[in-house]
Design a protein around this motif. Sequence first.
Motif, PDB file in Angstrom:
ATOM      1  N   GLY A 147       4.190   3.414   9.300  1.00  0.00           N
ATOM      2  CA  GLY A 147       4.064   2.811   8.272  1.00  0.00           C
ATOM      3  C   GLY A 147       4.359   1.491   7.949  1.00  0.00           C
ATOM      4  O   GLY A 147       5.150   0.854   9.179  1.00  0.00           O
ATOM      5  N   ASN A 148       4.430   0.916   6.918  1.00  0.00           N
ATOM      6  CA  ASN A 148       5.285  -1.046   6.749  1.00  0.00           C
ATOM      7  C   ASN A 148       6.626  -0.594   7.521  1.00  0.00           C
ATOM      8  O   ASN A 148       7.777  -1.514   7.875  1.00  0.00           O
ATOM      9  CB  ASN A 148       4.256  -1.505   5.957  1.00  0.00           C
ATOM     10  N   SER A 150      -2.217   5.013   9.954  1.00  0.00           N
ATOM     11  CA  SER A 150      -2.955   5.769   8.516  1.00  0.00           C
ATOM     12  C   SER A 150      -1.802   7.223   7.583  1.00  0.00           C
ATOM     13  O   SER A 150      -1.508   8.191   8.992  1.00  0.00           O
ATOM     14  CB  SER A 150      -4.381   6.473   8.415  1.00  0.00           C
ATOM     15  N   SER A 151      -1.508   7.083   6.426  1.00  0.00           N
ATOM     16  CA  SER A 151      -1.060   7.792   6.127  1.00  0.00           C
ATOM     17  C   SER A 151      -1.040   9.218   6.244  1.00  0.00           C
ATOM     18  O   SER A 151      -0.722  10.066   6.113  1.00  0.00           O
ATOM     19  CB  SER A 151      -0.325   7.791   4.591  1.00  0.00           C
ATOM     20  N   SER A 152      -2.916   9.396   6.632  1.00  0.00           N
ATOM     21  CA  SER A 152      -3.316  10.698   6.066  1.00  0.00           C
ATOM     22  C   SER A 152      -3.088  11.714   7.909  1.00  0.00           C
ATOM     23  O   SER A 152      -2.622  12.717   7.786  1.00  0.00           O
ATOM     24  CB  SER A 152      -4.833  10.812   6.101  1.00  0.00           C
ATOM     25  N   GLY A 180       4.017   8.730  16.642  1.00  0.00           N
ATOM     26  CA  GLY A 180       3.419   8.608  14.838  1.00  0.00           C
ATOM     27  C   GLY A 180       4.950   9.707  14.531  1.00  0.00           C
ATOM     28  O   GLY A 180       5.607  10.413  14.933  1.00  0.00           O
ATOM     29  N   ALA A 181       4.315  10.719  13.508  1.00  0.00           N
ATOM     30  CA  ALA A 181       5.536  11.920  13.023  1.00  0.00           C
ATOM     31  C   ALA A 181       5.172  13.131  13.653  1.00  0.00           C
ATOM     32  O   ALA A 181       3.975  13.344  14.231  1.00  0.00           O
ATOM     33  CB  ALA A 181       4.597  11.929  11.843  1.00  0.00           C
TER      34      ALA A 181
END
Length: 141
Positions: free
Chosen positions: A1-2, A42-44, A78-79
């Motif tokens: 994310g930002n 993307s958050s998803s 990413g996560a």
Amino acid sequence: GNMSEAALKVAVCKGGLWDEKGAGAQLLQTYVRDTQLEVPFSSSRKMMLTVHQLPATEKRLATLQFDSQATHVAVLKGAPDRLSPKVTSVAQLQGSVLKIPGARISDTERQLLSTQNRSLAQDALRTILLAVCPLSATEVA
């Protein structure tokens, strides 16, 4: 994310890697980013991917050494809970370079990733997993 991206940009700039000048600009010129192959965050999905062309003369990125078939490198961030199941190997130290792909990731190493991520999360710290994957010309065609 930002917010995570902003924190990464600040860290990179503190390290002297500005996009517009110096070593940062040189990296961007040497390892050209293929924006057509990019997968934005993307958050998803909770991850993103960029693909960079490797120099024809040298199959490395700093201390990361790729095999001779590699023409590009995919960089995923990413996560950890989303990326770690996709990790199949860990870099292997050979002299002064890290060989990619390296050794197959062991259950112990995978568990260590998970344990460290949970520990940092319990301290309210955000974590990002960074993974690289060498690609051949046929894989990016």
